[in-house]
Design a protein around this motif. Structure first.
Motif, PDB file in Angstrom:
ATOM      1  N   VAL A   1       0.874  -1.173   0.000  1.00  0.00           N
ATOM      2  CA  VAL A   1       0.000   0.000   0.000  1.00  0.00           C
ATOM      3  C   VAL A   1       0.912   1.223   0.000  1.00  0.00           C
ATOM      4  O   VAL A   1       1.565   1.533   1.006  1.00  0.00           O
ATOM      5  CB  VAL A   1      -0.939   0.015   1.232  1.00  0.00           C
TER       6      VAL A   1
ATOM      7  N   VAL B   1      -6.776   2.026   3.975  1.00  0.00           N
ATOM      8  CA  VAL B   1      -6.741   0.972   2.956  1.00  0.00           C
ATOM      9  C   VAL B   1      -6.027  -0.260   3.492  1.00  0.00           C
ATOM     10  O   VAL B   1      -6.489  -1.403   3.305  1.00  0.00           O
ATOM     11  CB  VAL B   1      -6.052   1.487   1.675  1.00  0.00           C
TER      12      VAL B   1
ATOM     13  N   PHE C   1      -1.238  -1.065  -4.216  1.00  0.00           N
ATOM     14  CA  PHE C   1      -2.414  -0.211  -4.150  1.00  0.00           C
ATOM     15  C   PHE C   1      -1.896   1.208  -3.936  1.00  0.00           C
ATOM     16  O   PHE C   1      -1.271   1.499  -2.924  1.00  0.00           O
ATOM     17  CB  PHE C   1      -3.316  -0.644  -2.988  1.00  0.00           C
TER      18      PHE C   1
ATOM     19  N   ALA D   1      -2.235   4.693  -2.765  1.00  0.00           N
ATOM     20  CA  ALA D   1      -3.031   5.563  -1.901  1.00  0.00           C
ATOM     21  C   ALA D   1      -2.308   6.895  -1.719  1.00  0.00           C
ATOM     22  O   ALA D   1      -2.386   7.520  -0.666  1.00  0.00           O
ATOM     23  CB  ALA D   1      -3.285   4.893  -0.555  1.00  0.00           C
TER      24      ALA D   1
ATOM     25  N   MET E   1      -9.110   8.372   0.669  1.00  0.00           N
ATOM     26  CA  MET E   1      -9.754   7.184   1.245  1.00  0.00           C
ATOM     27  C   MET E   1      -9.752   7.285   2.767  1.00  0.00           C
ATOM     28  O   MET E   1      -9.612   6.292   3.478  1.00  0.00           O
ATOM     29  CB  MET E   1      -9.028   5.923   0.788  1.00  0.00           C
TER      30      MET E   1
ATOM     31  N   TYR F   1     -16.459  -0.309   2.896  1.00  0.00           N
ATOM     32  CA  TYR F   1     -15.130   0.261   2.649  1.00  0.00           C
ATOM     33  C   TYR F   1     -14.144  -0.841   2.265  1.00  0.00           C
ATOM     34  O   TYR F   1     -13.380  -0.716   1.299  1.00  0.00           O
ATOM     35  CB  TYR F   1     -14.663   1.001   3.901  1.00  0.00           C
TER      36      TYR F   1
ATOM     37  N   CYS G   1     -12.101  -1.390  -1.320  1.00  0.00           N
ATOM     38  CA  CYS G   1     -10.643  -1.526  -1.428  1.00  0.00           C
ATOM     39  C   CYS G   1     -10.275  -2.798  -2.181  1.00  0.00           C
ATOM     40  O   CYS G   1      -9.359  -2.806  -3.016  1.00  0.00           O
ATOM     41  CB  CYS G   1     -10.004  -1.531  -0.041  1.00  0.00           C
TER      42      CYS G   1
END
Length: 315
Positions: free
Chosen positions: A10, A29, A62, A64, A277, A294, A298
């Motif tokens: 992440v 996340v 991911f 973010a 987020m 949520y 994700c």
């Protein structure tokens, strides 16, 4: 579940002016993915290098990150070179969407409604711009988000100071016609013809001032989701959001921001390819109204992680 996605990084934090927001987004996340059994690990791109990222052994990441060096295509290009699948839009769409001036030009080319604008530099005739666009004006740096450096100018004598504030962030500054009305935002998921708009959110901030504090800290801002709109108008705005997203080349997920004027005309303001987020963020809110938690959101975003550049076959 962890085996399906492998070791997931992440990417959060970074070095942009939106670092603090990204830290909150990334933590949210990470917790959500872990709750779904994903082998997820936080990786702060503001503290560690690309070499560290390579050595971390992630199978996909991911993103973010918000703002420069995370949302603007630079990181996406590096990930393409590394062959590391990532969430969100590719290099070109990320770069385009991060530049509000270029985004407007693409939208106008496709005859999508966006407020009239001018590009300001140190040599610009500010009085002439005010005369052309009219007051009030919105002055903003075209490469920043989270309302950083943004000023509503009501009087001509306020224009110079507003320009100087925005110019701290960008060499060129965007002057935009002010549209009075209702502030709306639409979260989007998917790619191309499979793109779908989530329920529309109306933002009602104290005195109409949806600034950094009212976005991320204060609880005074009201969010109405789904927005109370005529069914036909709602469908029209969602279609417009999908068009705005697709013509820029966005994929994975994003968010389109609008103003709805008193005549019922929606105006596109900007598109975000790596939206917030946090607990106050809008994409999770739209997803919730669509029946998605949520954590499920994700996971859906993570499932779309890929490299966008196809490697040609060996000769």
């Amino acid at each position: 579940m962890s085996g399906k996605y492998g070791r997931v990084g992440v990417l959060y934090g970074g070095r942009s002016a939106e670092r603090e927001v990204s830290l909150m987004s990334g933590q949210g996340v990470h917790e959500a993915l872990c709750s779904k059994g994903v082998d997820a690990h936080l990786f702060d791109t503001g503290l560690y290098t690309l070499v560290d990222l390579i050595n971390a052994g992630f199978d996909r990441v991911f993103i973010a990150l918000h703002g420069r060096h995370g949302e603007d295509g630079t990181l996406q290009g590096a990930l393409e070179l590394m062959g590391l699948p990532y969430t969100g839009s590719g290099t070109l769409a990320s770069s385009l969407a991060m530049d509000k001036i270029m985004t407007k030009q693409v939208w106008l080319q496709h005859q999508l409604p966006t407020p009239r604008y001018a590009v300001l530099t140190a040599d610009s005739d500010l009085e002439a711009v005010a005369a052309e666009l009219g007051l009030p004006l919105i002055i903003k740096p075209p490469h920043e988000g989270s309302t950083l450096g943004v000023t509503k100018v009501n009087k001509l004598e306020e224009l110079r100071e507003a320009y100087q504030l925005a110019a701290r962030y960008d060499e060129e500054v965007l002057a935009e016609q002010f549209i009075a009305g209702r502030e709306l935002t639409v979260a989007l998921l998917g790619k191309g013809k499979s793109t779908r708009a989530l329920p529309i959110i109306e933002i009602v901030a104290p005195d109409g001032n949806y600034d950094y504090d009212h976005k991320y800290i204060s609880n005074d801002t009201q969010y109405i989701c789904p927005a109370q709109l005529d069914e036909a108008l709602s469908a029209s705005i969602r279609r417009l959001a999908e068009q705005a997203y697709v013509v820029v080349g966005c994929e994975g997920w994003g968010r389109a921001d609008f103003m709805l004027d008193q005549a019922g005309q929606p105006w596109l303001l900007e598109i975000n390819t790596s939206p917030g987020m946090t607990s106050h963020s809008l994409v999770p809110m739209g997803a919730k109204a669509d029946g998605m938690s949520y954590a499920e959101l994700c996971l859906e975003i993570l499932s779309t992680a890929c490299c966008k550049v196809q490697t040609p076959p060996a000769v």
